[in-house]
Design a protein around this motif. Structure first.
Motif, short mmCIF file in Angstrom:
data_model
loop_
_atom_site.label_atom_id
_atom_site.label_comp_id
_atom_site.label_asym_id
_atom_site.label_seq_id
_atom_site.Cartn_x
_atom_site.Cartn_y
_atom_site.Cartn_z
N CYS A 150 0.90 -1.16 0.48
CA CYS A 150 0.01 0.27 -0.12
C CYS A 150 0.77 0.64 0.29
N THR A 151 1.31 1.25 -0.61
CA THR A 151 2.18 1.76 -0.92
C THR A 151 2.71 2.72 -2.70
N GLN A 199 -10.23 0.53 -2.15
CA GLN A 199 -10.38 1.29 -0.67
C GLN A 199 -10.16 0.58 0.38
N CYS A 202 -6.25 -0.49 0.35
CA CYS A 202 -5.30 -0.34 1.14
C CYS A 202 -6.09 1.23 1.84
N PRO A 203 -6.50 1.55 2.37
CA PRO A 203 -7.15 2.55 3.23
C PRO A 203 -6.16 3.54 3.06
N THR A 204 -4.51 3.51 2.92
CA THR A 204 -4.03 3.96 3.62
C THR A 204 -3.50 4.98 2.66
N MET A 205 -4.37 4.60 1.11
CA MET A 205 -3.46 5.17 0.18
C MET A 205 -4.95 6.36 -0.13
N SER A 207 -4.82 9.64 0.52
CA SER A 207 -4.34 10.22 -0.38
C SER A 207 -3.64 10.50 -1.29
#
Length: 276
Positions: A150-151, A199, A202-205, A207
């Motif tokens: 998730c990067t 989403q 990878c909810p951290t993506m 932004s």
């Protein structure tokens, strides 16, 4: 036989799939547009873009995309012709220069780049094409996404800048110019942003996805009306309960493309934004 037919099509999903994980959008109020169409529908409807414009589905149902659904609505307003030039896997660069990976699957035959073909179509049908729908840019960011971690990669900003430049310096100006007759815009140009099938994974993506869609909104400014697809797909909150029904993510295909239901939701977003 079905398996052999599906293999090349499933490979389409791989390139496009990761890209759409970027696409969790939040459209700034300054760029949000509803009922902003100026011209209205005419005899011809032109769809251009990537696999979503094409209407790809991993079950080989290729005839129920949002463009087909939108055209069904447009026919009730007098539109009688529909051309879909979209190419699965298309990037903003390949749209300009040609070389779309899956050009063999085109629904509308043409030679050269999709952009040049679209411009020629508009010129040959001057004053008779409206609307023109476009979704492009997701595949530009393909190599930057890692859904395992998730990067995004270090080339994120440069790839985003390329997308912006291709849209604002080439694609949108050329389409806009081809849709201008005697100094007047002769048709509506509608550019959609993207839902995010990843989403929930990878909810951290969020932004990063918001950044892409903000860029698309800014790129559209002055050229096209932005169509918000993200919100009707469920917005940014996670878990998103619509992902399983509107995409193939929860199926055995694990595919990011919209289902027939999802494409209908996208078509409705175009209809609501256009106001017809």
């Amino acid at each position: 036989m079905l398996r052999s037919m599906m293999q090349p099509l499933l490979r389409i999903a791989a390139p496009v799939v990761l890209v759409f994980s970027l696409l969790l959008l939040s459209v700034p109020p300054a760029f949000a547009a509803t009922h902003a169409a100026v011209v209205g529908p005419k005899a011809n409807y032109l769809a251009v873009g990537d696999s979503l414009a094409y209407g790809f589905q991993p079950n080989l149902n290729l005839n129920h995309g949002y463009a087909e659904d939108f055209y069904a609505n447009l026919k009730s307003h007098g539109t009688s012709s529909y051309a879909n030039m979209a190419c699965p896997g298309e990037t903003t660069t390949s749209m300009i220069n040609g070389g779309c990976t899956y050009s063999v699957l085109r629904k509308f035959p043409y030679i050269g780049s999709q952009l040049n073909a679209a411009v020629l179509y508009l010129e040959l049908n001057a004053g008779r094409v409206s609307p023109v729908t476009l979704d492009i840019g997701a595949n530009d960011m393909l190599h930057d996404i890692n859904t395992s971690t998730c990067t995004v990669s270090s080339s994120w900003n440069s790839d985003l800048a390329t997308m912006d430049a291709n849209l604002t310096q080439v694609i949108l100006p050329k389409l806009s110019a081809a849709m201008t007759v005697n100094g007047q815009r002769s048709g509506d140009l509608l550019l959609m942003n993207y839902y995010d099938p990843y989403q929930n994974i990878c909810p951290t993506m969020v932004s990063y996805s918001q950044e892409i869609n903000q860029h698309l909104a800014a790129d559209a400014n002055g050229y096209a009306t932005l169509v918000d697809v993200f919100t009707p797909f469920g917005g940014a909150a996670t878990p998103n309960p619509n992902i399983c029904g509107y995409t193939w993510m929860c199926s055995l295909f694990k595919d990011i493309h919209a289902t027939s239901t999802g494409y209908s939701v996208i078509a409705n977003a175009f209809e609501q934004t256009a106001g017809y």
